[in-house]
Design a protein around this motif. Structure first.
Motif, mmCIF file in Angstrom:
data_model
loop_
_atom_site.group_PDB
_atom_site.id
_atom_site.type_symbol
_atom_site.label_atom_id
_atom_site.label_comp_id
_atom_site.label_asym_id
_atom_site.label_seq_id
_atom_site.Cartn_x
_atom_site.Cartn_y
_atom_site.Cartn_z
ATOM 1 N N SER A 19 0.759 -1.272 -0.037
ATOM 2 C CA SER A 19 -0.076 0.129 -0.089
ATOM 3 C C SER A 19 0.736 1.132 0.084
ATOM 4 O O SER A 19 0.523 2.380 -0.941
ATOM 5 N N PHE A 20 1.900 1.206 0.745
ATOM 6 C CA PHE A 20 3.030 2.478 0.852
ATOM 7 C C PHE A 20 3.398 2.595 -0.407
ATOM 8 O O PHE A 20 3.603 3.751 -0.959
ATOM 9 N N ALA A 21 3.971 1.514 -1.112
ATOM 10 C CA ALA A 21 4.529 1.803 -2.547
ATOM 11 C C ALA A 21 3.593 2.227 -3.447
ATOM 12 O O ALA A 21 3.930 3.053 -4.354
ATOM 13 N N ALA A 22 2.359 1.574 -3.499
ATOM 14 C CA ALA A 22 1.336 1.916 -4.651
ATOM 15 C C ALA A 22 0.954 3.681 -4.155
ATOM 16 O O ALA A 22 0.898 4.308 -5.162
ATOM 17 N N GLU A 23 0.947 3.975 -2.938
ATOM 18 C CA GLU A 23 0.928 5.522 -2.801
ATOM 19 C C GLU A 23 1.793 6.360 -3.308
ATOM 20 O O GLU A 23 1.757 7.217 -3.966
ATOM 21 N N ARG A 24 3.145 5.776 -2.749
ATOM 22 C CA ARG A 24 4.387 6.698 -3.327
ATOM 23 C C ARG A 24 4.753 6.694 -4.883
ATOM 24 O O ARG A 24 5.051 7.708 -5.454
ATOM 25 N N HIS A 25 4.289 5.754 -5.510
ATOM 26 C CA HIS A 25 4.410 5.609 -7.161
ATOM 27 C C HIS A 25 3.131 5.851 -7.772
ATOM 28 O O HIS A 25 3.249 5.840 -9.177
ATOM 29 N N ARG A 26 2.125 6.528 -7.110
ATOM 30 C CA ARG A 26 0.721 6.652 -7.770
ATOM 31 C C ARG A 26 0.816 7.374 -9.047
ATOM 32 O O ARG A 26 -0.089 7.195 -9.938
ATOM 33 N N HIS A 27 1.765 8.346 -9.379
ATOM 34 C CA HIS A 27 1.715 9.059 -10.528
ATOM 35 C C HIS A 27 2.704 8.691 -11.575
ATOM 36 O O HIS A 27 2.812 9.184 -12.417
ATOM 37 N N GLN A 28 3.109 7.434 -11.365
ATOM 38 C CA GLN A 28 4.279 7.119 -12.114
ATOM 39 C C GLN A 28 3.800 5.706 -13.103
ATOM 40 O O GLN A 28 3.156 5.063 -12.687
ATOM 41 N N ARG A 29 4.591 5.791 -14.235
ATOM 42 C CA ARG A 29 3.979 4.845 -15.195
ATOM 43 C C ARG A 29 5.366 4.090 -15.762
ATOM 44 O O ARG A 29 6.218 4.687 -15.803
ATOM 45 N N ARG A 30 5.200 2.722 -16.184
ATOM 46 C CA ARG A 30 6.280 2.236 -16.753
ATOM 47 C C ARG A 30 6.276 2.867 -18.358
ATOM 48 O O ARG A 30 5.340 3.362 -18.818
ATOM 49 N N LYS A 31 7.588 2.553 -18.947
ATOM 50 C CA LYS A 31 7.652 3.177 -20.046
ATOM 51 C C LYS A 31 7.183 2.315 -21.329
ATOM 52 O O LYS A 31 7.906 2.422 -22.330
ATOM 53 N N ASP A 32 6.175 1.418 -21.053
ATOM 54 C CA ASP A 32 6.027 0.627 -22.156
ATOM 55 C C ASP A 32 4.564 1.217 -22.930
ATOM 56 O O ASP A 32 4.186 2.341 -22.473
ATOM 57 N N ASP A 33 4.093 0.646 -24.081
ATOM 58 C CA ASP A 33 3.094 1.118 -24.754
ATOM 59 C C ASP A 33 1.790 1.431 -23.983
ATOM 60 O O ASP A 33 0.948 2.311 -24.211
ATOM 61 N N ALA A 34 1.582 0.343 -23.066
ATOM 62 C CA ALA A 34 0.423 0.558 -22.392
ATOM 63 C C ALA A 34 0.490 1.649 -21.245
ATOM 64 O O ALA A 34 -0.492 1.740 -20.259
ATOM 65 N N ALA A 35 1.543 1.997 -21.049
ATOM 66 C CA ALA A 35 1.901 3.067 -19.696
ATOM 67 C C ALA A 35 1.468 2.457 -18.453
ATOM 68 O O ALA A 35 0.749 2.971 -17.557
ATOM 69 N N THR A 36 1.818 0.921 -18.202
ATOM 70 C CA THR A 36 1.388 0.246 -17.015
ATOM 71 C C THR A 36 1.621 0.859 -15.726
ATOM 72 O O THR A 36 2.865 1.480 -15.684
ATOM 73 N N PRO A 37 0.777 1.075 -14.963
ATOM 74 C CA PRO A 37 1.092 1.677 -13.606
ATOM 75 C C PRO A 37 2.312 1.299 -12.918
ATOM 76 O O PRO A 37 2.704 -0.038 -12.915
ATOM 77 N N TYR A 38 3.304 2.122 -12.367
ATOM 78 C CA TYR A 38 4.550 1.708 -11.960
ATOM 79 C C TYR A 38 4.412 0.457 -10.927
ATOM 80 O O TYR A 38 5.378 -0.515 -10.679
ATOM 81 N N ILE A 39 3.531 0.642 -10.045
ATOM 82 C CA ILE A 39 3.414 -0.311 -8.767
ATOM 83 C C ILE A 39 3.204 -1.810 -9.437
ATOM 84 O O ILE A 39 3.630 -2.671 -8.627
ATOM 85 N N ASN A 40 2.893 -2.104 -10.765
ATOM 86 C CA ASN A 40 2.956 -3.432 -11.132
ATOM 87 C C ASN A 40 4.643 -3.976 -11.120
ATOM 88 O O ASN A 40 4.538 -5.325 -10.872
#
Ligand code: ZN
Length: 182
Positions: A19-40
């Motif tokens: 939960s803490f990591a999800a909160e901290r990474h909430r505005h970040q995306r991976r650099k793939d085509d789908a812009a996958t949420p970073y928390i994945n």
């Protein structure tokens, strides 16, 4: 809601770290085509470790938190306050040394990994398995040279960090093979 260090059952720690990591990474995306949420990414890193039967709760918690200091405003002191000193030390070990020039950082990271704790090395191997898998399944918008350079860096890191968990090493070999590196 910030984790309460006095309530640290194993289940509480793991859920609180996710939960803490999800909160901290909430505005970040991976650099793939789908812009996958970073928390994945930290979630799959922790899952690979648990699939390899790594049962050390601090290692699993540190895996969930492993990119919070490198990629968000989170500090090691905050990790220590909420998750304890050992988790904070593990996260510090897997965080790039920003006092180094960027061009040298990856090379030095590879050089240093063999001298790190077992927990940090397990997280590094799982992290590189996850990144190789992402590059294969969800290619980032990189040119061929950058992709090849990242794959080689991941292979070098795995080569120096491996040897602690046969299942994890086999998972790494499968991804290296898929990347044409084994
Ligand atoms: Zn990572």
């Amino acid at each position: 809601m910030l984790p309460n260090a006095n309530k640290m059952t194993d289940a509480y720690s793991i859920v609180a770290a996710a939960s803490f990591a999800a909160e901290r990474h909430r505005h970040q995306r991976r650099k793939d085509d789908a812009a996958t949420p970073y928390i994945n990414h930290p979630l799959i890193v922790a899952q690979f470790l648990s699939m390899a039967e790594v049962a050390d709760i601090d290692v699993l918690v540190a895996a969930l938190l492993h990119d919070t200091v490198e990629d968000t405003e989170t500090t090691i002191d905050e990790i220590a306050e909420h998750f304890g000193q050992r988790v904070a030390a593990l996260v510090a070990e897997v965080t790039d040394d920003r006092t180094l020039p960027k061009a040298e950082r990856k090379r030095v990271e590879v050089e240093r990994v063999a001298g790190k704790s077992a927990g940090a090395r397990l997280i590094k191997v799982a992290d590189k398995i996850a990144n190789l898998r992402d590059i294969a399944d969800h290619p980032p918008q990189w040119d061929a040279a950058r992709t090849a350079a990242y794959r080689q860096f991941a292979a070098d890191m795995i080569a120096r960090a491996r040897g602690l968990n046969a299942t994890l090493d086999a998972m790494a070999d499968a991804e290296l093979q898929r990347a044409g590196l084994a």
